[in-house]
Design an enzyme around this catalytic site. Structure first.
Site, PDB file in Angstrom:
ATOM      1  N   GLU A   6      32.343   3.093 -13.417  1.00  0.00           N
ATOM      2  CA  GLU A   6      32.727   3.955 -14.532  1.00  0.00           C
ATOM      3  C   GLU A   6      34.005   3.389 -15.159  1.00  0.00           C
ATOM      4  OE1 GLU A   6      33.743   5.976 -17.398  1.00  0.00           O
ATOM      5  OE2 GLU A   6      31.779   6.509 -16.566  1.00  0.00           O
TER       6      GLU A   6
ATOM      7  N   CYS B 292      30.206  -5.546 -24.690  1.00  0.00           N
ATOM      8  CA  CYS B 292      30.112  -4.129 -24.338  1.00  0.00           C
ATOM      9  C   CYS B 292      31.485  -3.469 -24.487  1.00  0.00           C
ATOM     10  CB  CYS B 292      29.626  -3.998 -22.898  1.00  0.00           C
ATOM     11  SG  CYS B 292      29.819  -2.359 -22.178  1.00  0.00           S
TER      12      CYS B 292
ATOM     13  N   TYR C  89      27.825   5.105 -30.986  1.00  0.00           N
ATOM     14  CA  TYR C  89      26.479   4.910 -30.446  1.00  0.00           C
ATOM     15  C   TYR C  89      25.546   6.051 -30.855  1.00  0.00           C
ATOM     16  CZ  TYR C  89      27.571   0.773 -27.723  1.00  0.00           C
ATOM     17  OH  TYR C  89      27.900  -0.507 -27.359  1.00  0.00           O
TER      18      TYR C  89
END
Length: 343
Positions: A155, A55, A209
């Site tokens: 976050e 990720c 993305y």
């Protein structure tokens, strides 16, 4: 609380409709506490990270942990790079801590993967860590307080900022000149970082993305063009001979750019349909990525094996491409700035 990136988070207006039309819309993280708040004091060996090495948002956090020399004082669990499948007893598409799971790329287990070790409950799923606090979120990274057994923040932009802000206290020692500062006190540098962060997040980090996960040709094309326009801008910025994006020092802006560009040639060029050019085709960006890769703490905080497995292993047949192999295999190529022969 330190400045946050709420102003450059994904716009959530009409998110449901936009997703139906084929646009990738990233959600907003729900846990926004800060190390240094009264209930979360900055102490060594108190905090823990839950990450997945494939990720890119987790990669930001593992990079900060490595570059700031926090690895010995900030423990970490690593999820398998592919999420659960349709035959999972709970649900599919969930991050899981399963060190015994076999990767299709290597046909064996991945040594970096761990069980969950911070909560005392040995949870298999990241979702269970959230469920214990009454949340239905399921994302990583997670910054976790091992003393209070609570999630501090999920976050990534805020996690790297607070790790930098409290690095001395988290290491349990006074500031040493050899340690980097990701967000220097110089207001001009901060302004430069803030501008770069917004441009990099919108067009490159999230833009990859937007391109790769879009199911609408026009949405993909817009993201594709913005992505390469931003790369052109950064190539021009680096062409004046500076070592890093804001000058001679590695900062948060460099850290936030690196995960996407690290993935571009071996993964995103194919998986995200970003085949306009390789980073190797940008001589100044190529030398920049090699320069970052050579910094202490960067290589060991990064894994292309997890990236390849994570992005391609979730495709319809799970087959992972083996290349590229020319002019050199990756990440070996990142140790060879001379491959950018044009600059």
């Amino acid at each position: 609380m330190s400045p946050t990136d709420r102003s450059i988070e994904e716009d959530q207006s009409n998110a449901h409709v936009r997703r139906i039309r084929g646009e990738f819309v990233r959600g907003v993280s729900g846990f926004r506490h800060w190390i240094g708040d009264p209930e979360f004091p900055a102490e060594p060996d108190r905090y823990h990270l839950f990450v997945a090495l494939n990720c890119p948002w987790c990669h930001r956090v593992t990079l900060a942990r490595g570059v700031l020399r926090l690895s010995g004082h900030l423990s970490m669990d690593v999820a398998f790079p592919n999420r659960t499948t349709s035959d999972d007893p709970v649900a599919e598409n969930l991050w899981e801590f399963r060190p015994d799971r076999i990767a299709t790329l290597t046909q064996t287990t991945l040594p970096e993967c761990t069980e969950e070790t911070a909560t005392g409950q040995s949870y298999r799923l990241a979702k269970d860590i959230y469920k214990a606090e009454g949340s239905d979120e399921q994302s990583v990274p997670i910054l976790y307080d091992k003393v209070q057994k609570r999630i501090v923040n999920n976050e990534s932009a805020e996690i790297i900022r607070m790790l930098d802000q409290h690095a001395d206290a988290l290491r349990g020692e006074t500031k040493a000149s050899s340690f980097p500062t990701l967000y220097p006190q110089d207001e001009r540098v901060q302004s430069d970082i803030n501008t770069l962060n917004e441009e990099i997040y919108t067009a490159i980090n999230n833009g990859a993305y937007k391109a790769g996960f879009s199911s609408d040709q026009s949405v993909y094309a817009e993201a594709y063009r913005a992505y390469f326009k931003a790369l052109d801008m950064l190539e021009t910025r680096l062409s004046d001979g500076r070592a890093f994006l804001t000058g001679e020092c590695f900062t948060e802006a460099d850290l936030r750019l690196f995960p996407t560009l690290y993935r571009h040639d071996p993964v995103y060029y194919v998986r995200m349909k970003l085949n306009g050019a390789r980073i190797l085709d940008y001589p100044f960006l190529w030398k920049w990525i090699c320069r970052v890769y050579a910094l202490e703490g960067v290589a060991e905080s990064s894994s292309l094996t997890h990236c390849r497995q994570g992005y391609f292993g979730r495709s319809w047949n799970g087959v992972v491409p083996l290349g590229p192999e020319r002019p050199m295999t990756y990440p070996k190529a990142y140790s060879h700035p001379e491959l950018a022969l044009k600059a």
